[in-house]
Design an enzyme around this catalytic site. Sequence first.
Site, PDB file in Angstrom:
ATOM      1  N   VAL A 253     -51.725   2.988 -77.608  1.00  0.00           N
ATOM      2  CA  VAL A 253     -51.288   2.359 -76.370  1.00  0.00           C
ATOM      3  C   VAL A 253     -50.537   3.404 -75.568  1.00  0.00           C
ATOM      4  O   VAL A 253     -50.127   4.442 -76.096  1.00  0.00           O
ATOM      5  CB  VAL A 253     -50.385   1.126 -76.615  1.00  0.00           C
ATOM      6  N   SER A 254     -50.333   3.113 -74.284  1.00  0.00           N
ATOM      7  CA  SER A 254     -49.830   4.130 -73.376  1.00  0.00           C
ATOM      8  C   SER A 254     -48.342   4.050 -73.087  1.00  0.00           C
ATOM      9  O   SER A 254     -47.832   4.788 -72.243  1.00  0.00           O
ATOM     10  CB  SER A 254     -50.611   4.059 -72.052  1.00  0.00           C
ATOM     11  N   THR A 255     -47.639   3.157 -73.744  1.00  0.00           N
ATOM     12  CA  THR A 255     -46.200   3.066 -73.532  1.00  0.00           C
ATOM     13  C   THR A 255     -45.547   2.453 -74.758  1.00  0.00           C
ATOM     14  O   THR A 255     -46.159   1.653 -75.468  1.00  0.00           O
ATOM     15  CB  THR A 255     -45.848   2.221 -72.293  1.00  0.00           C
TER      16      THR A 255
ATOM     17  N   ARG B  96     -59.503   8.309 -72.762  1.00  0.00           N
ATOM     18  CA  ARG B  96     -59.793   7.696 -71.464  1.00  0.00           C
ATOM     19  C   ARG B  96     -60.226   8.747 -70.461  1.00  0.00           C
ATOM     20  O   ARG B  96     -60.336   8.488 -69.273  1.00  0.00           O
ATOM     21  CB  ARG B  96     -58.575   6.922 -70.958  1.00  0.00           C
TER      22      ARG B  96
ATOM     23  N   ARG C 228     -46.879   3.161 -66.734  1.00  0.00           N
ATOM     24  CA  ARG C 228     -47.903   3.042 -67.762  1.00  0.00           C
ATOM     25  C   ARG C 228     -48.040   1.600 -68.227  1.00  0.00           C
ATOM     26  O   ARG C 228     -49.148   1.109 -68.493  1.00  0.00           O
ATOM     27  CB  ARG C 228     -47.544   3.936 -68.944  1.00  0.00           C
TER      28      ARG C 228
END
Length: 236
Positions: free
Chosen positions: A10-12, A71, A231
């Site tokens: 995940v990005s955060t 991504r 994010r």
Amino acid sequence: MCKLYSYCRVSTQRQDLQRQIDNITKLYPNAAIYSDKFTGATTDRPNWNKLHKLLQAGDTVVFDSVSRMSRNAAEGSELYQELYCKGVNLIFINEPHCNTDTYKQSAAQSIPETGNEIADIYIQATNKVIMILAKRQIEIAFEQAEKERKDICKRVKEGMQAKKNKAAAEGITITYGLEKGAKLTVKKAAPAKDIILKHSKDFNGTLTDSEVCKLAGISRNTYYKYKAELRAELDK
């Protein structure tokens, strides 16, 4: 002995990995799970790097989606090809058509040569087309994941601009320090986030963290806070 792994990202730090983990363990309960948080579109993924070094021919890695592998379409396709050639099996729960087994099936459809020079020219061309189409299908999956991220980023920017326009209509002024060479003075979070989205390398910009901090006139702690919030918005 071949090993079964899975990878989640995940990005955060605020996001929860549990959905991805649940999706994977439901089908592959014995997979060893590796995961990373707070990486956005960057390739700085310490736990993926650890897993990458462990992978051997015959091992399997399960992902919830191709977007969790990468991504960035170019890097994702390159990584896929590298692992495929190494003999690592890749499984994508939400895009089974991208699994390496599917790719191998395309290769298996290659037509054996006959020894007839003219016929073999056509057979070689047909086999090449089969492999090109299979490779392109993988590239399209990564390109779609990257496009979705960029579309979300665009919508966030548009939403922030709409808020700024509304604030202006209500008489609320957002001030920037415009003198050449002067630090940018940020009166609200939105202008700073605008700058981060536009210029940070994490959001397809060209500036480093330090350069964006200087441009926005904010501390590194504030910068990382705003970046984490962005994010979180992008990954909703």
